[in-house]
Scaffold this motif. Structure first.
Motif, PDB file in Angstrom:
ATOM      1  N   ASP A   1      28.492  36.911  58.677  1.00 60.30           N
ATOM      2  CA  ASP A   1      28.409  38.360  58.878  1.00 60.30           C
ATOM      3  C   ASP A   1      29.292  39.101  57.885  1.00 60.30           C
ATOM      4  O   ASP A   1      28.923  40.155  57.379  1.00 60.30           O
ATOM      5  CB  ASP A   1      28.809  38.733  60.309  1.00 60.30           C
ATOM      6  CG  ASP A   1      27.780  38.331  61.344  1.00 60.30           C
ATOM      7  OD1 ASP A   1      26.630  38.019  60.966  1.00 60.30           O
ATOM      8  OD2 ASP A   1      28.136  38.310  62.546  1.00 60.30           O
ATOM      9  N   LEU A   2      30.477  38.568  57.599  1.00 57.23           N
ATOM     10  CA  LEU A   2      31.368  39.188  56.618  1.00 57.23           C
ATOM     11  C   LEU A   2      30.728  39.198  55.227  1.00 57.23           C
ATOM     12  O   LEU A   2      30.830  40.181  54.506  1.00 57.23           O
ATOM     13  CB  LEU A   2      32.695  38.454  56.550  1.00 57.23           C
ATOM     14  CG  LEU A   2      33.669  38.710  57.691  1.00 57.23           C
ATOM     15  CD1 LEU A   2      34.867  37.768  57.568  1.00 57.23           C
ATOM     16  CD2 LEU A   2      34.129  40.150  57.686  1.00 57.23           C
ATOM     17  N   ILE A   3      30.089  38.102  54.879  1.00 60.56           N
ATOM     18  CA  ILE A   3      29.459  37.996  53.569  1.00 60.56           C
ATOM     19  C   ILE A   3      28.304  38.994  53.456  1.00 60.56           C
ATOM     20  O   ILE A   3      28.081  39.576  52.391  1.00 60.56           O
ATOM     21  CB  ILE A   3      28.962  36.559  53.321  1.00 60.56           C
ATOM     22  CG1 ILE A   3      30.160  35.617  53.186  1.00 60.56           C
ATOM     23  CG2 ILE A   3      28.075  36.481  52.101  1.00 60.56           C
ATOM     24  CD1 ILE A   3      29.779  34.157  53.198  1.00 60.56           C
ATOM     25  N   ALA A   4      27.582  39.192  54.541  1.00 60.85           N
ATOM     26  CA  ALA A   4      26.401  40.059  54.529  1.00 60.85           C
ATOM     27  C   ALA A   4      26.743  41.548  54.412  1.00 60.85           C
ATOM     28  O   ALA A   4      25.869  42.347  54.084  1.00 60.85           O
ATOM     29  CB  ALA A   4      25.572  39.821  55.786  1.00 60.85           C
ATOM     30  N   ARG A   5      27.990  41.901  54.653  1.00 64.56           N
ATOM     31  CA  ARG A   5      28.377  43.323  54.593  1.00 64.56           C
ATOM     32  C   ARG A   5      28.336  43.868  53.203  1.00 64.56           C
ATOM     33  O   ARG A   5      28.585  43.344  52.235  1.00 64.56           O
ATOM     34  CB  ARG A   5      29.783  43.523  55.145  1.00 64.56           C
ATOM     35  CG  ARG A   5      29.858  43.303  56.631  1.00 64.56           C
ATOM     36  CD  ARG A   5      31.239  43.604  57.113  1.00 64.56           C
ATOM     37  NE  ARG A   5      31.355  43.127  58.486  1.00 64.56           N
ATOM     38  CZ  ARG A   5      32.469  43.140  59.159  1.00 64.56           C
ATOM     39  NH1 ARG A   5      33.566  43.599  58.619  1.00 64.56           N
ATOM     40  NH2 ARG A   5      32.517  42.711  60.389  1.00 64.56           N
TER      41      ARG A   5
END
Length: 64
Positions: A60-64
């Motif tokens: 999820d952090l990477i997708a931000r």
């Protein structure tokens, strides 16, 4: 890697500020091989579920 000592059990599953020189936050988790060494099947399943949760948080952090 973080430039300081951390206890995995205390910070596992939390997003930490990036250490100096890094642009991205850090998610601490257990090493996958440690899960394979858990003898009790219920404990192993719980550790696996926690790992999956940590990896989802990182994704999820990477997708931000």
């Amino acid at each position: 890697m973080l430039g300081r000592t951390v206890k995995i059990g205390e910070v596992r599953g939390r997003v930490l500020e990036p250490p100096a020189g890094f642009a991205s936050p850090v998610v601490v988790t257990a090493h996958p091989s440690s899960i394979l060494r858990v003898r009790d099947s219920a404990d192993r399943e719980s550790a696996f579920d926690a790992l999956v949760e940590d990896l989802r948080l990182a994704a999820d952090l990477i997708a931000r």
